[in-house]
Scaffold this active site. Structure first.
Site, PDB file in Angstrom:
ATOM      1  N   ASP A 250       0.863  -1.183   0.000  1.00 36.22           N
ATOM      2  CA  ASP A 250       0.000   0.000   0.000  1.00 36.22           C
ATOM      3  C   ASP A 250       0.897   1.230   0.000  1.00 36.22           C
ATOM      4  OD1 ASP A 250      -1.901   1.975   0.346  1.00 36.22           O
ATOM      5  OD2 ASP A 250      -2.992   0.923   1.929  1.00 36.22           O
ATOM      6  N   ARG A 252      -0.087   4.362  -0.504  1.00 34.71           N
ATOM      7  CA  ARG A 252      -0.834   5.598  -0.297  1.00 34.71           C
ATOM      8  C   ARG A 252      -0.281   6.401   0.877  1.00 34.71           C
ATOM      9  NH1 ARG A 252      -6.751   2.967  -0.043  1.00 34.71           N
ATOM     10  NH2 ARG A 252      -5.500   1.496   1.174  1.00 34.71           N
TER      11      ARG A 252
END
Length: 327
Positions: A250, A252
């Site tokens: 991930d 982000r």
């Protein structure tokens, strides 16, 4: 490279677990309460799922204390500026105000979808050298409502809204762009459903903010995301596919969301998320924002006999999210 090597605010560190999902098991379409107890860690979704009726407002979970944010969070938040704001009448009848932001860390146009006319951007309202009243109205730095013949951006008494005292923190959803789930009708994820549900809940309150971050595919971009889809068809789950493409599980970041919320003068919020780890990331390293409550977003297919996204792909996707605390 293992996902455990990445900062915890990007990819929660959990012990590896055996994934027995073979792509053909349909038992997760409507998990039983016993199955759910086995699948879901107690911090992911609490209390138990909404009774099987029409969609309702989820029960919020008070945030008593927040773990210290990871060292991976930036010491200084990005600089953001709202470039333009415009009223959007929606097909549901709700009016929203779309705010477009620029920043000093990337060249993407991140957005804030604001429900209600009372939440304002400090950077948008700030006076700019040499601008006229018409300039201010065109970029959305006006108070009240626009109408033909209006001459001033300041408060218009004939269109002024009654200001009532606010007794609850603003409902906020940090939503990462998902072209496939929101535009291409993909049943590989529930991103479009989550965006719609956030809009429904905020419409009920006539107030709320969806911070829409342009970080497609958990931050890897649309092209790499489509490659990951092909790896998923070859047997990888969503996390493994990213790692095989040499990306974090991930990638982000939520520091832009924190900066945008501060620009909208939001220092206390109720956060729509199933992932407790997102709380620290949104609050910021120095706790610039306080998350008062976490409001669960349980998939519709898990709490109703009909409706919601149902496919073997979304089953595997949601199972992986539960297993890795990435809901």
């Amino acid at each position: 490279m293992s996902s455990s090597e990445f900062p915890s605010f990007l990819s929660p560190r959990l012990s590896p677990q055996t994934d027995s999902y073979n792509g053909d098991d349909t038992s997760l379409l409507k998990p039983s309460p016993i199955t759910l107890d086995r699948l879901l860690p107690p911090t992911i979704i609490s209390p138990s799922f909404t009774p099987d009726t029409v969609p309702s407002t989820p029960v919020p979970i008070p945030v008593i204390s927040t773990p210290q944010p990871s060292d991976g969070l930036p010491d200084v938040l990005p600089e953001v500026e709202c470039v333009v704001r415009a009223r959007i009448p929606t097909t549901s009848g709700t009016e929203i105000f779309l705010h477009l932001y620029k920043n000093n860390v990337d060249d993407k146009e991140h957005l804030a979808i604001v429900f209600g006319n009372k939440i304002r951007s400090k950077s948008l309202d700030r006076a700019r050298e040499g601008e006229t009243e018409m300039d201010r109205m065109i970029r959305g730095a006006y108070v009240g409502r626009l109408y033909p013949g209006r001459q001033t951006s300041r408060e218009d008494q004939t269109n002024a809204e009654e200001d009532t005292a606010k007794d609850t923190a603003t409902l906020v959803r940090i939503h990462s762009e998902c072209y496939t789930g929101e535009t291409a009708w993909s049943a590989r994820c529930d991103c479009g459903e989550q965006l719609d549900e956030a809009a429904r809940l905020m419409s009920k309150e006539n107030e709320g903010i969806v911070v829409y971050l342009r970080q497609e595919g958990r931050g890897i971009g649309l092209g790499e995301k489509l490659k990951a889809y092909n790896l998923q068809d070859l047997g990888a789950d969503t996390v493994t596919a990213n790692i095989l493409l040499r990306h974090p599980a991930d990638a982000r970041s939520y520091s832009l969301a924190t900066a945008i919320l501060l620009d909208l003068d939001q220092t206390e919020v109720r956060l729509l998320t199933n992932n407790p780890d997102k709380i620290a990331a949104v609050e910021g390293k120095h706790r610039e924002i306080k998350v008062r409550e976490r409001v669960p977003m349980v998939p519709i297919a898990w709490r109703m006999n009909s409706g919601g996204i149902r496919s073997k792909e979304v089953e595997g996707y949601l199972k992986t999210k539960v297993r890795t605390s990435c809901l």
